[in-house]
Design a protein around this motif. Structure first.
Motif, mmCIF file in Angstrom:
data_model
loop_
_atom_site.group_PDB
_atom_site.id
_atom_site.type_symbol
_atom_site.label_atom_id
_atom_site.label_comp_id
_atom_site.label_asym_id
_atom_site.label_seq_id
_atom_site.Cartn_x
_atom_site.Cartn_y
_atom_site.Cartn_z
ATOM 1 N N ARG A 57 -4.698 3.887 3.287
ATOM 2 C CA ARG A 57 -6.205 4.661 3.085
ATOM 3 C C ARG A 57 -6.655 5.457 4.188
ATOM 4 N NH1 ARG A 57 -6.554 -0.861 1.230
ATOM 5 N NH2 ARG A 57 -7.577 -1.641 3.016
ATOM 6 N N LYS A 58 -6.535 5.042 5.477
ATOM 7 C CA LYS A 58 -6.954 5.498 6.754
ATOM 8 C C LYS A 58 -6.390 6.815 6.869
ATOM 9 C CE LYS A 58 -10.454 3.446 8.306
ATOM 10 N NZ LYS A 58 -11.804 4.269 8.225
ATOM 11 N N ALA A 59 -4.967 6.951 6.869
ATOM 12 C CA ALA A 59 -4.318 8.238 7.111
ATOM 13 C C ALA A 59 -4.664 9.390 6.114
ATOM 14 C CB ALA A 59 -2.853 7.928 6.502
ATOM 15 N N GLU A 60 -5.116 9.028 4.618
ATOM 16 C CA GLU A 60 -5.699 9.878 3.693
ATOM 17 C C GLU A 60 -6.843 10.280 4.017
ATOM 18 O OE1 GLU A 60 -5.845 10.847 -1.038
ATOM 19 O OE2 GLU A 60 -4.774 9.038 -0.326
ATOM 20 N N GLU A 61 -7.842 9.381 4.491
ATOM 21 C CA GLU A 61 -9.059 9.630 5.083
ATOM 22 C C GLU A 61 -9.229 10.491 6.106
ATOM 23 O OE1 GLU A 61 -12.571 7.228 7.180
ATOM 24 O OE2 GLU A 61 -11.579 6.021 5.615
ATOM 25 N N LEU A 62 -8.593 10.210 7.176
ATOM 26 C CA LEU A 62 -8.589 10.792 8.428
ATOM 27 C C LEU A 62 -7.890 12.398 8.432
ATOM 28 C CD1 LEU A 62 -8.205 7.900 10.981
ATOM 29 C CD2 LEU A 62 -10.377 9.061 10.312
ATOM 30 N N THR A 63 -7.063 12.503 7.546
ATOM 31 C CA THR A 63 -6.361 13.704 7.351
ATOM 32 C C THR A 63 -6.798 14.678 6.546
ATOM 33 O OG1 THR A 63 -4.773 12.989 6.124
ATOM 34 C CG2 THR A 63 -4.247 12.936 8.302
ATOM 35 N N GLY A 64 -8.080 14.202 5.796
ATOM 36 C CA GLY A 64 -8.755 14.918 4.672
ATOM 37 C C GLY A 64 -7.549 15.123 3.439
ATOM 38 N N GLY A 65 -6.969 14.249 3.263
ATOM 39 C CA GLY A 65 -6.000 14.228 2.287
ATOM 40 C C GLY A 65 -4.541 15.139 2.387
ATOM 41 N N LYS A 66 -4.435 15.491 3.756
ATOM 42 C CA LYS A 66 -3.357 16.255 3.919
ATOM 43 C C LYS A 66 -1.872 15.287 4.000
ATOM 44 C CE LYS A 66 -5.343 19.718 7.165
ATOM 45 N NZ LYS A 66 -5.582 19.886 8.655
ATOM 46 N N VAL A 67 -2.254 13.994 4.131
ATOM 47 C CA VAL A 67 -1.175 13.030 4.279
ATOM 48 C C VAL A 67 -1.232 12.025 3.153
ATOM 49 C CG1 VAL A 67 0.163 11.193 5.590
ATOM 50 C CG2 VAL A 67 -0.497 13.310 6.431
ATOM 51 N N LYS A 68 -0.284 11.797 2.215
ATOM 52 C CA LYS A 68 -0.294 10.684 1.181
ATOM 53 C C LYS A 68 0.582 9.605 1.686
ATOM 54 C CE LYS A 68 0.480 9.554 -3.615
ATOM 55 N NZ LYS A 68 -0.782 8.695 -3.742
ATOM 56 N N VAL A 69 0.312 8.639 1.945
ATOM 57 C CA VAL A 69 1.404 7.182 2.237
ATOM 58 C C VAL A 69 1.481 6.575 0.970
ATOM 59 C CG1 VAL A 69 1.716 5.227 3.607
ATOM 60 C CG2 VAL A 69 0.434 7.383 4.778
ATOM 61 N N GLU A 70 2.732 6.373 0.812
ATOM 62 C CA GLU A 70 3.253 5.533 -0.442
ATOM 63 C C GLU A 70 3.766 4.538 0.025
ATOM 64 O OE1 GLU A 70 5.795 8.076 -2.575
ATOM 65 O OE2 GLU A 70 4.589 9.328 -3.464
ATOM 66 N N VAL A 71 3.448 3.219 -0.380
ATOM 67 C CA VAL A 71 3.649 1.934 0.243
ATOM 68 C C VAL A 71 4.512 1.205 -0.801
ATOM 69 C CG1 VAL A 71 3.023 -0.166 1.129
ATOM 70 C CG2 VAL A 71 1.512 1.616 1.765
ATOM 71 N N TYR A 72 5.696 0.888 -0.248
ATOM 72 C CA TYR A 72 6.579 0.029 -1.134
ATOM 73 C C TYR A 72 6.870 -1.360 -0.686
ATOM 74 C CZ TYR A 72 7.748 4.809 -3.100
ATOM 75 O OH TYR A 72 7.724 6.010 -3.724
ATOM 76 N N ALA A 73 6.267 -2.173 -1.149
ATOM 77 C CA ALA A 73 6.169 -3.893 -0.751
ATOM 78 C C ALA A 73 7.494 -4.461 -1.444
ATOM 79 C CB ALA A 73 4.899 -4.306 -1.045
ATOM 80 N N ASN A 74 7.680 -5.623 -0.862
ATOM 81 C CA ASN A 74 8.706 -6.782 -1.385
ATOM 82 C C ASN A 74 9.927 -6.130 -1.725
ATOM 83 O OD1 ASN A 74 7.786 -9.333 -1.791
ATOM 84 N ND2 ASN A 74 6.347 -8.594 -3.343
ATOM 85 N N SER A 75 10.460 -5.382 -0.802
ATOM 86 C CA SER A 75 11.899 -4.675 -0.854
ATOM 87 C C SER A 75 11.803 -3.845 -2.094
ATOM 88 C CB SER A 75 12.942 -6.026 -0.518
ATOM 89 O OG SER A 75 12.701 -6.719 0.296
ATOM 90 N N ALA A 76 10.894 -3.205 -2.544
ATOM 91 C CA ALA A 76 10.974 -2.556 -3.666
ATOM 92 C C ALA A 76 11.904 -1.223 -3.537
ATOM 93 C CB ALA A 76 9.644 -2.114 -4.148
ATOM 94 N N LEU A 77 11.921 -0.533 -2.421
ATOM 95 C CA LEU A 77 12.793 0.418 -2.061
ATOM 96 C C LEU A 77 14.352 0.024 -1.463
ATOM 97 C CD1 LEU A 77 12.014 3.633 -2.883
ATOM 98 C CD2 LEU A 77 11.237 3.481 -0.440
ATOM 99 N N TYR A 78 13.987 -0.686 -0.289
ATOM 100 C CA TYR A 78 15.162 -0.975 0.342
ATOM 101 C C TYR A 78 15.107 -2.506 0.827
ATOM 102 C CZ TYR A 78 15.972 3.912 0.766
ATOM 103 O OH TYR A 78 16.209 5.211 0.486
ATOM 104 N N LYS A 79 16.221 -3.309 0.732
ATOM 105 C CA LYS A 79 16.304 -4.382 1.371
ATOM 106 C C LYS A 79 16.399 -4.596 2.930
ATOM 107 C CE LYS A 79 18.337 -6.553 -2.998
ATOM 108 N NZ LYS A 79 19.443 -7.374 -3.214
#
Length: 343
Positions: A57-79
């Motif tokens: 949330r802070k990354a998107e706010e402070l960069t004015g939308g230049k950055v989007k962080v996609e969070v993948y929890a619970n080993s959804a992407l990699y173990k």
């Protein structure tokens, strides 16, 4: 760049698809945000889970939308075993692995954090994670293409099993799920136990099916992974620390525009303060929920039992000195005031 745009749409799309990869030039930034994939192996409602969402949330706010962080929890992407290689290859841009993960990467000094009873409290711990020792350790990652951004607390670990854990003798003969760490292996052997490395996301099933009998975790991990459903006893040993390092692909980070990198560093500072602040609260809440469930008996060792456990485990420091580095261990002792000869 201008020639690609004149030729047609396809080169522009190709450039945009590369923008999220480590080290790629950030083309057409105004049209498409820089995507950062942030992968981790624990639940959303743990300190790390909440910290990563806060950072997004802070990354998107402070960069004015230049950055989007996609969070993948619970080993959804990699173990556990896959994510470090994925970071180095640029398949993801950020991770928050436990500090034990850096030993297999070749930075064995990080295993100082795994040593049992090397920190008695959070004040001692933060003298390392926010001080020169922690900063020096991060430099050890850079030749491996990894840049350290921050240390995040989870908490102090407790032991759990399907039998009461009171005296040192109670720990003998059990099969313990551990994360990959030579230091933690030695810790379990010092108690007469049998260590077995199992991915975090597979721990519940391993406990449920009897592949292992026991494990160690901060309470927040223990509760959010529902281990209280398959572990009858928990002992408040606070014998070791579990923390994380938020890391990024160095080539990717160095390739960011300077203004964006500065804004992300600010977002990370705020996220670190937030994550560390809530870590203890989350552990306290998790313990309350475990107690409320009535499925796991919580035991607090007496002062004598804790002293005996500490005496049994601290020799692991000396045994692991040749692996971790005696100088690193002594740096921690000096910063925290710990003296193993006074046990």
């Amino acid at each position: 760049m201008r020639e690609s745009i004149k030729v047609g749409r396809r080169p522009v799309l190709a450039a945009l698809s590369l923008a999220g990869l480590a080290g790629a030039p950030f083309i057409a930034r105004a049209q498409s945000p820089i995507v950062i994939k942030f992968s981790h192996v624990v639940a959303h409602d743990t300190p790390k889970g909440k910290g990563s969402e806060f950072f997004a949330r802070k990354a998107e706010e402070l960069t004015g939308g230049k950055v989007k962080v996609e969070v993948y929890a619970n080993s959804a992407l990699y173990k556990d075993k896959e994510e470090m290689e994925a970071l180095q290859l640029g398949s993801v841009q950020m991770l928050a692995p436990s500090l034990a993960k850096f030993g297999p990467l070749g930075a064995k000094e990080f295993e100082v954090f795994d040593l049992p009873y090397i920190f008695d409290n959070r004040d001692e711990l933060h003298k390392i994670t926010t001080g020169p020792v922690g900063a020096r350790l991060f430099t050890r990652l850079e030749p491996r293409g990894v840049k350290g951004l921050a240390y995040w607390d989870n908490g102090f670990k407790v032991f759990s099993a399907n039998r009461p854990l009171h005296g040192v003798a109670d720990y003998k003969g059990l099969k313990y799920r551990i994360q990959s760490s030579k230091v933690i292996e030695e810790q379990i052997r010092a108690l007469g136990g049998i260590p077995q490395v199992i991915a975090f996301g597979e721990t519940y099933q391993a406990l449920q099916t009897g592949v292992v009998d026991a494990t160690e975790n901060p309470p927040s991990n223990f509760y959010t992974q529902k281990m209280h459903e398959v572990q009858k006893h928990l002992s408040m040993t606070h014998h070791g620390y579990l923390g994380y390092a938020v890391i990024t692909n160095k080539k990717f980070w160095d390739g960011l525009p300077a203004d964006v990198r500065g804004q992300l560093e600010d977002a990370m500072r705020q996220a670190t303060a937030y994550a560390n602040q809530i870590a203890q609260d989350e552990n306290d809440r998790a313990l309350a929920e475990v107690k409320k469930s009535g499925k796991t008996e919580i035991y607090t060792p007496t002062a004598e039992e804790r002293a005996a456990l500490k005496k049994a485990l601290v020799p692991v420091h000396e045994k692991m000195a040749s692996r971790i580095g005696k100088d690193t261990i002594q740096e921690v002792y000096k910063a925290t005031g710990f003296d193993p000869t006074k046990l």
